[in-house]
Design a protein around this motif. Structure first.
Motif, PDB file in Angstrom:
ATOM      1  N   LYS A   1      38.840  20.590  34.746  1.00 52.14           N
ATOM      2  CA  LYS A   1      39.244  21.544  33.516  1.00 52.14           C
ATOM      3  C   LYS A   1      38.588  22.672  33.515  1.00 52.14           C
ATOM      4  O   LYS A   1      39.155  23.752  33.364  1.00 52.14           O
ATOM      5  N   GLN A   2      37.366  22.703  33.731  1.00 53.31           N
ATOM      6  CA  GLN A   2      36.576  23.902  33.665  1.00 53.31           C
ATOM      7  C   GLN A   2      37.010  24.966  34.768  1.00 53.31           C
ATOM      8  O   GLN A   2      37.424  26.317  34.379  1.00 53.31           O
ATOM      9  N   LEU A   3      37.521  24.535  35.923  1.00 54.87           N
ATOM     10  CA  LEU A   3      37.995  25.046  37.086  1.00 54.87           C
ATOM     11  C   LEU A   3      39.491  25.960  36.644  1.00 54.87           C
ATOM     12  O   LEU A   3      39.714  26.930  37.051  1.00 54.87           O
ATOM     13  N   ARG A   4      40.165  25.060  36.016  1.00 52.80           N
ATOM     14  CA  ARG A   4      41.589  25.583  35.415  1.00 52.80           C
ATOM     15  C   ARG A   4      41.287  26.626  34.489  1.00 52.80           C
ATOM     16  O   ARG A   4      42.029  27.746  34.638  1.00 52.80           O
ATOM     17  N   GLU A   5      40.399  26.481  33.757  1.00 52.46           N
ATOM     18  CA  GLU A   5      39.990  27.622  32.622  1.00 52.46           C
ATOM     19  C   GLU A   5      39.484  29.055  33.371  1.00 52.46           C
ATOM     20  O   GLU A   5      39.899  30.113  32.940  1.00 52.46           O
ATOM     21  N   ILE A   6      38.577  28.724  34.418  1.00 55.36           N
ATOM     22  CA  ILE A   6      38.004  29.810  34.867  1.00 55.36           C
ATOM     23  C   ILE A   6      39.122  30.641  35.701  1.00 55.36           C
ATOM     24  O   ILE A   6      39.264  31.895  35.639  1.00 55.36           O
ATOM     25  N   ASP A   7      40.140  29.834  36.497  1.00 56.18           N
ATOM     26  CA  ASP A   7      41.155  30.437  37.287  1.00 56.18           C
ATOM     27  C   ASP A   7      42.147  31.151  36.174  1.00 56.18           C
ATOM     28  O   ASP A   7      42.677  32.058  36.724  1.00 56.18           O
ATOM     29  N   ARG A   8      42.405  30.552  35.150  1.00 56.09           N
ATOM     30  CA  ARG A   8      43.335  31.302  34.242  1.00 56.09           C
ATOM     31  C   ARG A   8      42.630  32.668  33.700  1.00 56.09           C
ATOM     32  O   ARG A   8      43.652  33.680  33.720  1.00 56.09           O
ATOM     33  N   ARG A   9      41.696  32.597  33.185  1.00 60.09           N
ATOM     34  CA  ARG A   9      40.874  33.646  32.853  1.00 60.09           C
ATOM     35  C   ARG A   9      40.783  34.802  34.037  1.00 60.09           C
ATOM     36  O   ARG A   9      40.844  35.970  34.036  1.00 60.09           O
ATOM     37  N   VAL A  10      40.299  34.207  35.223  1.00 56.31           N
ATOM     38  CA  VAL A  10      40.435  35.268  36.373  1.00 56.31           C
ATOM     39  C   VAL A  10      41.648  36.026  36.643  1.00 56.31           C
ATOM     40  O   VAL A  10      41.902  37.156  36.900  1.00 56.31           O
ATOM     41  N   ARG A  11      42.692  35.069  36.654  1.00 55.02           N
ATOM     42  CA  ARG A  11      44.220  35.808  36.837  1.00 55.02           C
ATOM     43  C   ARG A  11      44.565  36.591  35.726  1.00 55.02           C
ATOM     44  O   ARG A  11      45.096  37.696  36.140  1.00 55.02           O
ATOM     45  N   TYR A  12      44.008  36.342  34.292  1.00 59.47           N
ATOM     46  CA  TYR A  12      44.283  37.320  33.362  1.00 59.47           C
ATOM     47  C   TYR A  12      43.607  38.729  33.322  1.00 59.47           C
ATOM     48  O   TYR A  12      44.162  39.522  33.477  1.00 59.47           O
ATOM     49  N   LEU A  13      42.384  38.562  33.825  1.00 61.71           N
ATOM     50  CA  LEU A  13      41.512  39.631  34.145  1.00 61.71           C
ATOM     51  C   LEU A  13      41.999  40.783  35.227  1.00 61.71           C
ATOM     52  O   LEU A  13      41.975  42.094  35.312  1.00 61.71           O
ATOM     53  N   ALA A  14      42.395  40.049  36.461  1.00 67.25           N
ATOM     54  CA  ALA A  14      42.863  40.637  37.442  1.00 67.25           C
ATOM     55  C   ALA A  14      43.970  41.371  37.115  1.00 67.25           C
ATOM     56  O   ALA A  14      44.222  42.520  37.559  1.00 67.25           O
ATOM     57  N   LYS A  15      44.922  40.807  36.525  1.00 63.02           N
ATOM     58  CA  LYS A  15      46.139  41.250  36.190  1.00 63.02           C
ATOM     59  C   LYS A  15      45.887  42.673  35.117  1.00 63.02           C
ATOM     60  O   LYS A  15      46.869  43.735  35.189  1.00 63.02           O
ATOM     61  N   ARG A  16      45.123  42.244  34.177  1.00 60.77           N
ATOM     62  CA  ARG A  16      44.945  43.371  32.954  1.00 60.77           C
ATOM     63  C   ARG A  16      44.298  44.621  33.724  1.00 60.77           C
ATOM     64  O   ARG A  16      44.661  45.670  33.448  1.00 60.77           O
ATOM     65  N   LEU A  17      43.187  44.194  34.578  1.00 62.19           N
ATOM     66  CA  LEU A  17      42.412  45.514  34.958  1.00 62.19           C
ATOM     67  C   LEU A  17      43.413  46.216  35.967  1.00 62.19           C
ATOM     68  O   LEU A  17      43.151  47.465  36.070  1.00 62.19           O
ATOM     69  N   GLU A  18      44.442  45.722  36.556  1.00 58.87           N
ATOM     70  CA  GLU A  18      45.432  46.690  37.309  1.00 58.87           C
ATOM     71  C   GLU A  18      45.914  47.422  36.348  1.00 58.87           C
ATOM     72  O   GLU A  18      46.561  48.502  36.740  1.00 58.87           O
ATOM     73  N   ASP A  19      46.453  46.807  35.351  1.00 59.64           N
ATOM     74  CA  ASP A  19      47.496  47.654  34.295  1.00 59.64           C
ATOM     75  C   ASP A  19      46.997  48.763  33.176  1.00 59.64           C
ATOM     76  O   ASP A  19      47.671  49.521  32.769  1.00 59.64           O
ATOM     77  N   ILE A  20      45.456  48.624  33.066  1.00 60.07           N
ATOM     78  CA  ILE A  20      45.057  49.289  31.891  1.00 60.07           C
ATOM     79  C   ILE A  20      44.771  50.827  32.484  1.00 60.07           C
ATOM     80  O   ILE A  20      44.637  51.128  33.908  1.00 60.07           O
ATOM     81  N   VAL A  21      44.713  51.619  31.446  1.00 61.95           N
ATOM     82  CA  VAL A  21      44.401  53.119  31.890  1.00 61.95           C
ATOM     83  C   VAL A  21      42.658  53.356  31.309  1.00 61.95           C
ATOM     84  O   VAL A  21      42.835  53.046  29.881  1.00 61.95           O
ATOM     85  N   VAL A  22      41.879  53.824  32.159  1.00 56.99           N
ATOM     86  CA  VAL A  22      40.548  54.133  31.505  1.00 56.99           C
ATOM     87  C   VAL A  22      40.743  55.578  30.837  1.00 56.99           C
ATOM     88  O   VAL A  22      40.884  56.232  31.854  1.00 56.99           O
ATOM     89  N   VAL A  23      40.140  55.807  29.551  1.00 57.52           N
ATOM     90  CA  VAL A  23      40.148  56.782  28.963  1.00 57.52           C
ATOM     91  C   VAL A  23      38.575  57.207  29.174  1.00 57.52           C
ATOM     92  O   VAL A  23      37.790  56.746  28.589  1.00 57.52           O
ATOM     93  N   GLU A  24      38.518  58.393  29.978  1.00 61.98           N
ATOM     94  CA  GLU A  24      36.903  58.916  30.311  1.00 61.98           C
ATOM     95  C   GLU A  24      36.430  60.145  29.554  1.00 61.98           C
ATOM     96  O   GLU A  24      35.370  60.656  29.869  1.00 61.98           O
ATOM     97  N   ARG A  25      37.455  60.785  28.885  1.00 58.85           N
ATOM     98  CA  ARG A  25      37.088  62.053  28.261  1.00 58.85           C
ATOM     99  C   ARG A  25      37.938  62.307  26.946  1.00 58.85           C
ATOM    100  O   ARG A  25      38.688  61.397  26.590  1.00 58.85           O
ATOM    101  N   ALA A  26      37.323  63.231  26.214  1.00 54.48           N
ATOM    102  CA  ALA A  26      37.776  63.521  24.940  1.00 54.48           C
ATOM    103  C   ALA A  26      39.211  64.030  24.869  1.00 54.48           C
ATOM    104  O   ALA A  26      39.447  64.798  25.931  1.00 54.48           O
TER     105      ALA A  26
END
Length: 169
Positions: free
Chosen positions: A62-87
């Motif tokens: 069960k822990q592995l499934r939860e970790i894998d779900r969070r890893v998939r979410y984070l990997a996909k989210r980090l691909e799509d987001i835009v980092v705002v680095e300046r004013a």
């Protein structure tokens, strides 16, 4: 009653540098540290024999499934987001990443930072750029007044008394 849930509205794809670093370090921690530990624990539990009544094995899977779900979410989210680095070009207006100081009707000051949906909860004074208050504040300037209706139905009036962007140059 079924398990179907209406899809959540898409959240803003913007994130601060600090928020990006936190999500990225969480992903690395899960993938390189936590997952191998849990995998080893499941392997050891499986070696004990009957898996149908082995609580350590069942919990580990069960822990592995939860970790894998969070890893998939984070990997996909980090691909799509835009980092705002300046004013923004106009630092006198409220945009993403701004620290906004508001004065309410009782002359109480409140200071909030407008951040991405993935960053709320990190700090008590962070509010999501997608929140109703933040949507009211975006593109406003110093001394502008904002009317905000709280979830309980009460209207609150704020005056913007400070706008600040804190980025390393």
């Amino acid at each position: 009653m079924g398990r179907w849930r209406a899809p959540q509205p898409r959240s803003s794809k913007y994130i601060t540098v600090e928020g990006y670093e936190r999500l990225n370090s969480e992903l690395k921690e899960l993938w390189k540290v936590k997952r191998p530990q849990v995998t080893q624990a499941v392997k050891e539990a499986a070696a004990q024999g009957d898996r149908s009544e082995n609580a350590e094995y069942i919990y580990g899977k069960k822990q592995l499934r939860e970790i894998d779900r969070r890893v998939r979410y984070l990997a996909k989210r980090l691909e799509d987001i835009v980092v705002v680095e300046r004013a923004p070009d106009n630092p006198n207006m409220v945009f993403f990443g701004a620290w906004v100081t508001l004065l309410d009707e009782d002359d109480q000051q409140h200071c909030y930072r407008l951040v991405g949906a993935d960053e709320i909860g990190d700090q008590p004074d962070y509010i999501s750029i997608d929140s109703p208050l933040a949507r009211q504040l975006v593109k406003k300037q110093l001394n502008d007044e904002v009317t905000f209706t709280k979830p309980n139905g009460n209207e609150v009036y704020y005056e913007i008394v400070g706008i600040e962007y804190r980025y390393d140059k």
